[in-house]
Design a protein around this motif. Structure first.
Motif, PDB file in Angstrom:
ATOM      1  N   HIS A   5       0.577  -1.688   0.372  1.00 17.69           N
ATOM      2  CA  HIS A   5      -0.016   0.154   0.138  1.00 17.69           C
ATOM      3  C   HIS A   5       0.783   1.022  -0.592  1.00 17.69           C
ATOM      4  O   HIS A   5       1.723   1.796   0.734  1.00 17.69           O
ATOM      5  CB  HIS A   5      -0.722   0.685   1.480  1.00 17.69           C
ATOM      6  CG  HIS A   5      -1.328  -0.630   0.786  1.00 17.69           C
ATOM      7  ND1 HIS A   5      -3.089  -0.897   2.514  1.00 17.69           N
ATOM      8  CD2 HIS A   5      -1.716  -1.575   0.040  1.00 17.69           C
ATOM      9  CE1 HIS A   5      -3.370  -1.983   2.261  1.00 17.69           C
ATOM     10  NE2 HIS A   5      -3.529  -2.790   1.281  1.00 17.69           N
ATOM     11  N   HIS A  64     -13.485   1.515  -2.481  1.00 14.42           N
ATOM     12  CA  HIS A  64     -13.516   0.889  -1.480  1.00 14.42           C
ATOM     13  C   HIS A  64     -15.206   1.092  -1.951  1.00 14.42           C
ATOM     14  O   HIS A  64     -15.656   1.154  -0.273  1.00 14.42           O
ATOM     15  CB  HIS A  64     -13.154   2.128  -0.880  1.00 14.42           C
ATOM     16  CG  HIS A  64     -13.220   0.864   1.023  1.00 14.42           C
ATOM     17  ND1 HIS A  64     -13.486   1.366   2.276  1.00 14.42           N
ATOM     18  CD2 HIS A  64     -11.892   0.359   1.594  1.00 14.42           C
ATOM     19  CE1 HIS A  64     -13.347   0.649   3.192  1.00 14.42           C
ATOM     20  NE2 HIS A  64     -11.992  -0.334   2.321  1.00 14.42           N
ATOM     21  N   GLU A  98      -9.905  -1.679  -7.678  1.00 11.16           N
ATOM     22  CA  GLU A  98     -10.894  -2.663  -6.253  1.00 11.16           C
ATOM     23  C   GLU A  98     -12.121  -1.530  -5.851  1.00 11.16           C
ATOM     24  O   GLU A  98     -12.127  -0.623  -5.846  1.00 11.16           O
ATOM     25  CB  GLU A  98     -10.161  -3.011  -6.025  1.00 11.16           C
ATOM     26  CG  GLU A  98     -11.033  -3.729  -4.516  1.00 11.16           C
ATOM     27  CD  GLU A  98     -10.139  -3.512  -3.057  1.00 11.16           C
ATOM     28  OE1 GLU A  98      -7.851  -3.552  -3.515  1.00 11.16           O
ATOM     29  OE2 GLU A  98     -10.461  -4.850  -2.186  1.00 11.16           O
ATOM     30  N   ASP A 140      -4.900  -5.813   8.986  1.00  8.39           N
ATOM     31  CA  ASP A 140      -6.427  -6.977  10.211  1.00  8.39           C
ATOM     32  C   ASP A 140      -6.532  -7.704   9.750  1.00  8.39           C
ATOM     33  O   ASP A 140      -7.027  -8.531   9.874  1.00  8.39           O
ATOM     34  CB  ASP A 140      -7.365  -5.547  10.095  1.00  8.39           C
ATOM     35  CG  ASP A 140      -8.210  -5.370   8.757  1.00  8.39           C
ATOM     36  OD1 ASP A 140      -8.454  -4.516   8.175  1.00  8.39           O
ATOM     37  OD2 ASP A 140      -7.716  -6.339   7.894  1.00  8.39           O
ATOM     38  N   GLU A 180      -2.267  -8.969  -1.523  1.00 10.98           N
ATOM     39  CA  GLU A 180      -2.590  -8.022  -0.421  1.00 10.98           C
ATOM     40  C   GLU A 180      -1.033  -8.335   0.331  1.00 10.98           C
ATOM     41  O   GLU A 180      -1.420  -9.446   0.774  1.00 10.98           O
ATOM     42  CB  GLU A 180      -3.793  -7.818  -0.384  1.00 10.98           C
ATOM     43  CG  GLU A 180      -3.828  -6.582   0.836  1.00 10.98           C
ATOM     44  CD  GLU A 180      -4.679  -5.690   0.924  1.00 10.98           C
ATOM     45  OE1 GLU A 180      -6.278  -7.135   0.971  1.00 10.98           O
ATOM     46  OE2 GLU A 180      -4.705  -4.740   0.463  1.00 10.98           O
TER      47      GLU A 180
HETATM   48  C1  GCO Z   1      -8.462  -3.342   1.871  1.00  8.03           C
HETATM   49  C2  GCO Z   1      -9.415  -3.821   2.057  1.00  8.03           C
HETATM   50  C3  GCO Z   1      -9.182  -3.161   3.427  1.00  8.03           C
HETATM   51  C4  GCO Z   1     -10.355  -2.771   4.516  1.00  8.03           C
HETATM   52  C5  GCO Z   1     -10.214  -3.565   6.211  1.00  8.03           C
HETATM   53  C6  GCO Z   1     -11.715  -3.218   7.196  1.00  8.03           C
HETATM   54  O1  GCO Z   1      -8.432  -2.786   0.270  1.00  8.03           O
HETATM   55  O2  GCO Z   1      -7.391  -4.333   2.263  1.00  8.03           O
HETATM   56  O3  GCO Z   1     -10.519  -2.298   1.699  1.00  8.03           O
HETATM   57  O4  GCO Z   1      -8.692  -2.048   3.723  1.00  8.03           O
HETATM   58  O5  GCO Z   1     -11.047  -1.272   4.807  1.00  8.03           O
HETATM   59  O6  GCO Z   1     -10.076  -4.585   5.908  1.00  8.03           O
HETATM   60  O7  GCO Z   1     -11.149  -3.969   8.242  1.00  8.03           O
END
Ligand code: GCO
Ligand code: MG
Length: 436
Positions: free
Chosen positions: A155, A242, A266, A346, A369
């Motif tokens: 990222h 998003h 995405e 996360d 990712e």
């Molecule tokens: C991504 C996702 C995450 C989510 C997160 C929510 O593409 O990695 O959109 O950034 O926003 O996992 O808890």
């Protein structure tokens, strides 16, 4: 008033002599038996992790799974501790398909993210045990190598294009050939930009700015085109909308971003708008990725059949584990859709290890990712998968190849488990609640 932090460990379940709640008609006496299922909360990465450990009557033989969904941490822990874990006691951990099906059926009402995250943590733990019993890394259990490594994407985000360009070139110099770029839109909340995250952290993750679709549409597509011009053609750029646009706005975005030659765009559409993917496909040639919010593998099927997406953003915990997800990945292969498994910070290293095992063993894999795990996270999870020169090497350790250090985890407790759900409380400029 926020309730006191939950205990770091779940209560110790009943001993194995309790009656087997979910027996199998074929189970012969002897063999390996599940003796305990425990959950642990920890937050070495800052966001709450839920880790499940399935223990057996064989000394030192246990499996690990990740049930981490920061938005519903305590609910998921309860589903494992109070509902699913007791049904595993006395069962042979080798019966993965049977146990997955029984535990799924046990909830009657189908799936959903909370039930699936809980089930997934047990499912992946059973696969971990299967690899350990066989003495094989999980990618070997899943069919062996389809590739030497799994390409990773990192990222990058910034307040403006110049900062993003600088960070993309730095990521490329670290060996990344795929970089997700998010650029802040002045005066509005912009997903994935550190500035917003810093504010959120300062305000205990409360949103401050509102979301302005028009400002985003005016600002970001041309910025991505200029970023492409400045970084050159030799690095793949990805962008995450998003789920914040309407279908009409998404079509405008796809048309306007064509010259950025993205590797994929995405979540240009929310799950509820998936029927619009055919129209989005017609709006331009930018490859489309979707799926982190999909809790049922069947949600992907019309998109695969119509061939209106290019990448499936599979999230193993949300889909209920490796058992359903590997079947979806096989379908992706048959329909020419590649996988791009969800794996930001996360998703714990246990969840990421399951991703990498699937990546290495699947011909449909596209890109993985990658989070930058903190030192504290690497301490809690020995063997955590970490990209090297922008790629994940396969693990050669039996099972997932990741462990869980309870003592280290206790040094990083979950202190405010309800804090993360405020992250999603976004409003649009007219004050309406908006998808986060
Ligand atoms: C991504 C996702 C995450 C989510 C997160 C929510 O593409 O990695 O959109 O950034 O926003 O996992 O808890
Ligand atoms: Mg995303």
């Amino acid at each position: 008033m926020i309730p006191p932090p939950p205990p770091a460990e779940s209560p110790v379940p009943a001993p194995v002599e309790a009656p087997v709640l979910a027996p199998a008609p074929w189970t012969a006496p002897g063999g390996i038996r599940v003796t305990r299922v425990r959950t642990f909360l920890c937050a070495p990465q800052g966001c709450p992790y839920v880790i499940t450990r399935v223990e057996t009557d064989q000394p030192g033989l246990y499996g690990l799974g990740c049930a981490s969904d920061p938005q519903r941490t305590l609910a998921i822990r309860s589903v494992v501790d109070d509902y699913l874990g007791p049904m595993l006691l006395g069962r042979d951990p080798a019966d993965i398909e049977d146990l997955h099906r029984l535990l799924l059926n046990s909830g009657y009402w189908r799936g959903g993210s909370i039930a699936n995250n809980a089930l997934a943590s047990i499912d992946v733990a059973l696969w971990d045990i299967k690899g350990k019993v066989a003495g094989l890394p999980l990618h070997q259990v899943l069919g062996g190598r389809a590739r030497g490594h799994a390409e990773a994407y990192t990222h990058v985000d910034g307040a403006d294009e110049a900062q993003v360009v600088e960070l993309v070139l730095a990521a490329r110099d670290r060996g990344y050939r795929h970089v997700r770029v998010q650029v802040a839109v002045p005066g509005t909340d912009t997903y994935g930009t550190a500035l917003a995250d810093e504010r959120q952290a300062a305000d205990r993750r409360m949103r401050r700015e509102s979301w302005d679709s028009l400002a985003y549409l005016r600002h970001v597509p041309p910025a991505l085109v200029r970023i492409r011009e400045r970084v050159g053609p030799d690095v793949e750029l990805l962008h995450d909308v998003h789920e914040r646009l309407t279908p009409a706005q998404a079509r405008q975005f796809v048309r306007a971003v064509e010259e950025a030659r993205l590797y994929f765009l995405e979540d240009a559409l929310a799950p509820e708008d998936a029927a619009h993917f055919a129209g989005l496909r017609a709006a331009g040639s930018t490859p489309l990725a979707v799926g982190e919010l999909y809790a049922e593998v069947t949600q992907y099927l019309p998109l695969l059949e119509q061939r209106v997406i290019d990448f499936a953003r599979i999230r193993i915990p949300t889909l209920g584990g490796l058992t359903p997800t590997r079947k979806l990945v096989a379908a992706c292969e048959l329909f020419g859709v590649r996988t791009a498994p969800h794996g930001p910070g996360d998703v714990s290293p246990v969840g990421q290890a399951a991703n990498v095992a699937l990546d290495i063993s699947s011909p449909a894999f596209g890109v993985q990712e990658a989070a930058t795990f903190r030192d504290a996270t690497l301490e809690v999870f020995p063997g955590a998968p970490v990209p090297v020169d922008g790629r994940f090497p396969p693990s050669d350790a039996p099972g997932l190849g990741v462990d869980f250090d309870e003592a280290a985890a206790r040094r990083h407790p979950v202190t405010a488990p309800l804090e993360h759900d405020r992250w999603a409380l976004l409003r649009a400029t007219d004050g309406s609640a908006h998808r986060p």
